[in-house]
Enzyme design. Structure first.
Site: not given
Length: 815
Positions: A359, A550, A658, A662
């Protein structure tokens, strides 16, 4: 939508009353909202359990291959609405509770967020669990049941402060404690070599300390309740919780020392690793949950199939990032030491069973552990890693006899600057599949962190672009938009998101624009109310809601956003009569407790907010808000209200993202670099419907290689020099003029994240946003096209690719 059947409402109403009485122990007349929430959760859970037992029984009877998803984080958030939505009970329960004088939406706010994750990694794991259940894949999620999870963020005088997150204070109605399911996890001690014959020895590990891992199960219900999987989380407890001899001698604190040491493992997520003790605790956490999970799945496999040699045919173990990488050495230990397999056969089984998702491209996130720590804490695993490395390097040397640089790069042991075990290399070597999480990220893995492994094993590397569960981020988070989409595209869109493409021919329909604008306005009014209640800041719902939510990190470049905000503020003050697009800049996210620069960025955001929001010159033209304690529930309030999605990381550094998916699904336009999944979003929505700016990943690499000209970038910019001067002169910190000097010095002299290089391009892109916002038809056309083209970013698609390409398990599509 049709009203629920009266019989269904009556049955659920009776079930809630029964649970309130016999499970919660309360009279309806005296029940609090929390009591009603618990009763409703228990009644809902009963509906899930029947399906859970059926799903489990079917998996066993069919002898199905099982997927085991190992993740240090599962950011599942609140589960009541998730369960009710997937069971199609939302309206039934709303009517049933309404008959009792109880507001379901009020109960939703009572439920705490499960504090089991930090950000994208943990939320992805939660979306994947949802999709695995939706697609009827037999799967278990394995992680840690943190007592406090990640910290609760409180902002005091603009500074982040960390407090324990008390999410378990009133119990967790969704979980089932399994006190009978526990495993001993060993640490330290010694390894004994026991001769079996003249040429063979058996290694026996005698741990010096044992901790018990106790299972807690949460059922994860898929869409329309067709299949239910298990999230099994481990809690740590001492094998001997109380030393009675010490207690009776009066050492009441010392008598509990073993218990405290053991339970520290499952206390908090990501304890600071700034100290040796912190490093050791992190390694203990990772081995603790990995060891317990492997023993659990091995027990289940042997009970069902008898022979460990069939493991790759019946088990797929997915490592979610590098945290569970010790699974490679642990599975080898179990197969060789406990099941007496020969080394080569055990290695073949291990590699065919395990797969690894990476990741991050950040070297510091590819964990390494000091060899002395590993030898002390996990001595048998260190022996196994040494042997794996010797065999591995022998094979590499045979193929590339004169390439010492290659040997050094792919070694499991880093020799320079203190010997360390490279967990990313271990995960790669011990897996048959290694995937990145966006097309760009997967390509960069081949040329950066794993370039030499790719040279050795190119067939193992692949891409699986991340996805999100539309059930959570559209149906639950934005019911107004969901209703409109169902009316416009047909109710089948709830099962088949590709039907969103029906919106494309209607993208310029002004009546649809008006309906979408009305839904967005309603969401923005709700968010404005939340901001007013929590922050005592009044914002204009008619303004452009510009959102960056974030984890706070320098590479994600919240600092670039803040500096542009300052430049915009100064421009608005200089010319308030200009036709500005009114903006509300919304920030939210947590900084790691020991990450000083990130915490300083939070302080700057709050100090800028204080100055801007108190300035009558800009009035409603500009407001700045930092919402504390970002979590899933807060995201569900912010994302449906977002007009602009900030995805502005330094190109080549964000694996996927992500949040970008969204917000685009909910109709926000993206401003971003060509980084992570932004690249694929751009391909799907078209260049005209996204605001791309800045250096590409190749240009970033070249700029770093040849030298970053910070001074030149600042001198050429019409705005940046003035902004930096304002920050440095104390405009936003009159009480401490040099407060932000570490931030500005980094920009002036070591701008590794290329904020100065991208600033002007970012400013110009923001002015293009202004121009589009001022042309409402153009804005809403782009908004519709974003929503219409998001179907590919469903986590159902991602999981289908994992199932087909990596796990070799069947799926049952919803439609």
């Amino acid at each position: 939508m049709p009203s629920p059947a009266s019989d269904d409402v009556a049955r659920f109403r009776a079930a809630v009353i029964a649970k309130l009485t016999y499970a919660v122990g309360k009279n309806p007349a005296a029940a609090s909202d929390r009591d009603w929430f618990l009763a409703t959760a228990f009644a809902t859970r009963d509906r899930i359990v029947d399906r859970w037992i059926t799903s489990t029984r079917q998996t066993y009877s069919e002898g199905r291959k099982r997927v085991y998803y190992l993740s240090l984080e599962f950011l599942i958030g609140r589960l009541l609405f998730d369960a009710l939505t997937n069971l199609e009970l939302l309206d039934t329960v709303r009517h049933a509770l309404g008959d009792l004088g109880v507001d379901l939406d009020r109960l939703r706010q009572v439920e705490p967020d499960a504090a089991l994750g930090n950000g994208g990694l943990g939320r992805l794991a939660a979306c994947f669990m949802d999709s695995m259940a939706t697609l009827s894949i037999a799967a278990y999620g394995y992680g840690i049941r943190y007592d406090h999870g990640l910290f609760r963020q409180v902002i005091k005088n603009g500074w982040q402060q960390e407090y324990p997150e008390e999410w378990l204070s009133f119990g967790n109605p969704w979980e089932f404690e399994r006190p009978e399911v526990f495993y001993d996890v060993g640490f330290g001690g010694s390894v004994e070599a026991v001769p079996l014959s003249n040429d063979r020895k058996k290694h026996v590990w005698h741990p010096g300390e044992r901790v018990e891992a106790v299972a807690y199960d949460t059922p994860i219900c898929g869409w329309r309740g067709r299949h239910v999987n298990t999230l099994r989380l481990w809690s740590a407890r001492a094998a001997d919780p109380l030393r009675l001899d010490a207690f009776n001698q009066g050492d009441h604190v010392g008598a509990l020392a073993d218990q405290v040491r053991a339970e520290a493992i499952s206390k908090v997520l990501y304890p600071s690793d700034a100290t040796p003790a912190g490093q050791e605790l992190r390694l203990r956490q990772e081995y603790f949950f990995t060891c317990a999970s492997l023993h659990d799945l091995m027990r289940r496999h042997i009970d069902s199939f008898g022979d460990v040699r069939s493991l790759p045919d019946k088990v797929a173990i997915q490592l979610n990032d590098t945290h569970p990488a010790i699974a490679v050495a642990e599975l080898m230990r179990v197969l060789v030491d406990e099941h007496d397999l020969e080394w080569d056969e055990a290695w073949d089984i291990t590699r065919r069973t395990i797969s690894y998702t990476n990741h991050t491209l950040l070297p510091e996130a590819l964990e390494t552990w000091p060899v002395p720590l590993m030898e002390r804490l996990l001595p048998r695993h260190m022996q196994i890693i040494y042997l794996l490395n010797a065999v591995h390097l022998g094979e590499v040397r045979a193929k590339f006899p004169d390439d010492d640089a290659l040997l050094s790069s792919v070694s499991l042991i880093e020799e320079g600057g203190g010997r360390r075990v490279r967990m990313g290399n271990l995960a790669f070597l011990g897996s048959h599949s290694i995937n990145g999480v966006a097309a760009l990220h997967s390509e960069l893995m081949k040329t950066t962190v794993f370039k030499d492994f790719y040279r050795l094993y190119p067939e193992r590397m692949n891409n699986k672009t991340n996805g999100i569960t539309f059930r959570r981020w559209l149906i639950e988070a934005n019911p107004g938009l969901t209703r409109l989409l169902a009316e416009t595209c047909g109710p089948g869109v709830l099962d088949d998101p590709t039907l969103l493409e029906k919106l494309v021919p209607m993208a310029e329909d002004r009546s649809l624009h008006e309906r979408l604008a009305a839904v967005r306005r309603q969401n923005k009014v709700a968010l404005a109310r939340l901001i007013r209640d929590r922050m005592e800041i009044k914002v204009n719902p008619g303004a452009l809601f510009d959102v960056q939510i974030k984890r706070i990190h320098e590479y994600k470049r919240q600092l670039l956003n803040i500096l542009e905000t300052i430049a915009l503020y100064e421009a608005m003050r200089a010319n308030p009569a200009k036709n500005w697009a009114p903006r509300v800049k919304i920030f939210s996210g947590k900084a790691a407790a020991s990450y000083h620069q990130a915490k300083l960025i939070i302080k700057l955001a709050n100090d800028v907010a204080r100055v801007v929001n108190d300035d009558p010159t800009v009035k409603d033209l500009l407001k700045v808000v930092f919402l504390p304690n970002y979590n899933v529930s807060l995201a569900e309030a912010i994302i449906p209200a977002a007009d602009l999605s900030e995805q502005i990381s330094t190109a080549g550094m964000e694996a996927s993202g992500t949040g970008n998916m969204k917000m685009a699904l909910n109709g926000a336009l993206t401003i971003g670099t060509l980084d992570g999944a932004n690249v694929e979003i751009k391909e799907h929505v078209g260049d005209a419907n996204i605001f791309i700016f800045g250096l590409t990943a190749d240009e970033v690499e070249e700029r770093r290689r040849t030298g970053i000209d910070e001074a030149g970038s600042i001198a050429r910019s019409p705005h940046l020099g003035e902004v930096l001067d304002a920050v440095e002169s104390g405009v936003f910190s009159p009480d401490e003029r040099d407060r932000f000097r570490p931030l500005t010095d980094a920009l002036r002299y070591h701008d590794y994240f290329l904020v100065t290089s991208d600033f002007d391009a970012y400013w110009d892109a923001q002015r293009a946003v202004d121009a589009r916002w001022n042309k409402k038809d153009a804005w809403w056309t782009s908004s519709i096209i974003n929503t219409a083209n998001m179907a590919w970013f469903s986590s159902d698609r991602t999981i289908s690719e994992y199932a087909k390409d990596i796990w070799d398990v069947p799926v049952k599509p919803v439609r």
